[in-house]
Design an enzyme around this catalytic site. Structure first.
Site, mmCIF file in Angstrom:
data_model
loop_
_atom_site.group_PDB
_atom_site.id
_atom_site.type_symbol
_atom_site.label_atom_id
_atom_site.label_comp_id
_atom_site.label_asym_id
_atom_site.label_seq_id
_atom_site.Cartn_x
_atom_site.Cartn_y
_atom_site.Cartn_z
ATOM 1 C CB THR A 1 -1.048 0.055 1.296
ATOM 2 O OG1 THR A 1 -1.833 1.190 1.161
ATOM 3 C CG2 THR A 1 -0.015 0.197 2.520
ATOM 4 C CE LYS B 1 -2.656 -0.098 6.466
ATOM 5 N NZ LYS B 1 -3.393 0.197 5.365
#
Length: 403
Positions: A244, A247
């Site tokens: 991702t 984050k």
């Protein structure tokens, strides 16, 4: 049927069980991370955020912000379409090359979120392989589970982080059947880390593809931020790595990295990729700057690990139950949904500390907790204040501690 009555009853059940989710209205203030302004009943006050997934504060990094501003000034706001129809900007192309390099893979593919990257990739791979069998760790994320379900492939669940159980299941599957083994590196609620080497060995012995979710590890571990697999020198053992940008990298989006053909298959067959408008160029530009920075800078990771270690040690001295965690995640057990929500509310109202309660179905019933995520900008004074505030709230609510 009285629809309104039905829906109202469903919501009341959630509330009575202490599982109704309340969104706290906050605005992060540039240059003051991890502090934010909290809005409630027309009141505003500054709070300290202890549950952000912006683990390294890269959402406020000057390089990231500069790249995003420049991309807006250069390319405008939105991407203008799906990746197939005018929505592939040069920023997307450069970011995918950077992510492939991060994981030492031939290719990478961007998605609008980590959830979509898991759902799209797993559902596509498992459905296109004839008679595929999917083997899933029992604590895999909801996005992974949804992707497996959507593939309609036969699925087996192996015990959490248990290579022996995985091996037992694989031994009962015909050797010629395609197999896909999916697991995470850092599990976000408990903070434990998978035995990647052993899981890969068992998988390869049965000629199974391996799929690793590194969303809570990319940017955080390894000399260039490639995750736990990079830290342990195991990236070559993984067929597909998912991550991702929302984050540690502080922006938005998800991705997968793999061989050129696997990525091309996902790109060509995944509906949730094909029919979704691509990330805005500014988001891709910011993510690109963040990935590049954390490939070169280890400072943020070193300070971050020191903060997490300090908080765990100070909490354990109080007797407050800190669940075992090998990573940067600090889960504090409450064990009751109502008490968990009350603890969160008291911390916010009386101590200006924002920690979101984590209840079922995110965690099992009886394992309700406060999930604390310290970052490099939480200094020791802030850590001491958090610990003292938790002690006061625990005493107020008579939450059990370890003596």
């Amino acid at each position: 049927m009285d629809y309104n009555k039905f829906f109202s009853s469903a919501l009341n059940t959630l509330k009575s069980e202490g599982r109704y989710r309340v969104f706290n209205d906050i605005k992060r203030t540039l240059g003051n991370f991890p502090n934010a302004i909290h809005y409630s009943d027309s009141k505003e006050k500054e709070v300290s955020v202890w549950c952000s997934n912006d683990y390294l504060g890269m959402g406020q990094n000057k390089k990231v912000l500069k790249a995003m501003h420049e991309a807006i000034d250069s390319a405008g706001a939105g991407s203008g379409g799906t990746r197939n129809i005018s929505g592939t900007s040069h920023y997307h192309v450069m970011l995918e090359k950077e992510l492939a390099d991060l994981h030492d893979k031939e290719s990478a593919l961007l998605f609008t979120s980590g959830y979509i990257s898991n759902e799209a990739s797993l559902s596509t791979i498992a459905s296109i392989l004839p008679d595929c069998v999917v083997l899933s760790d029992e604590l895999n994320h909801a996005s992974m589970i949804q992707g497996m379900k959507n593939s309609r492939a036969e699925r087996f669940i192996f015990k959490h982080n248990n290579p022996k159980h995985l091996e037992q299941i694989l031994q009962n599957i015909h050797p010629d059947r395609p197999k896909l083994v999916a697991f995470e590196s850092v599990y976000s609620m408990d903070g434990d880390i998978a035995p990647i080497k052993e899981l890969c060995e068992v998988s390869k012995n049965s000629n199974a593809l391996t799929y690793l979710d590194e969303v809570h590890a990319v940017g955080m571990y390894g000399p260039r931020g490639g995750g736990i697999a990079e830290r342990e020198g195991l990236m070559d053992e993984l067929d597909i790595i998912e991550g991702t940008l929302a984050k540690a990298y502080g922006t938005m989006g998800g991705y997968v990295a793999s061989s050129r053909d696997i990525i091309d298959v996902i790109r060509s067959f995944a509906s949730s990729f094909i029919f979704t408008t691509s990330l805005p160029p500014a988001i891709a530009a910011g993510a690109l700057a963040s990935v590049k920075h954390l490939k070169e800078s280890d400072k943020e990771r070193i300070i971050h690990q020191a903060r997490a270690k300090s908080l765990k040690e100070k909490l354990r001295q109080t007797g407050i139950v800190v669940m075992p965690s090998e990573s940067h995640i600090v889960p504090i057990l409450v064990g009751d949904p109502v008490l968990c929500k009350k603890a969160s509310d008291l911390l916010l109202s009386d101590h200006s500390i924002y920690v979101q309660p984590i209840n079922y179905p995110t965690v099992p019933k009886g394992k309700e907790r406060l999930r604390i995520t310290p970052n490099p900008l939480h200094d020791e004074k802030m850590i001491d204040n958090l610990v003292e505030s938790l002690k006061i709230v625990w005493k107020q609510l008579n939450i059990s501690s370890v003596n």
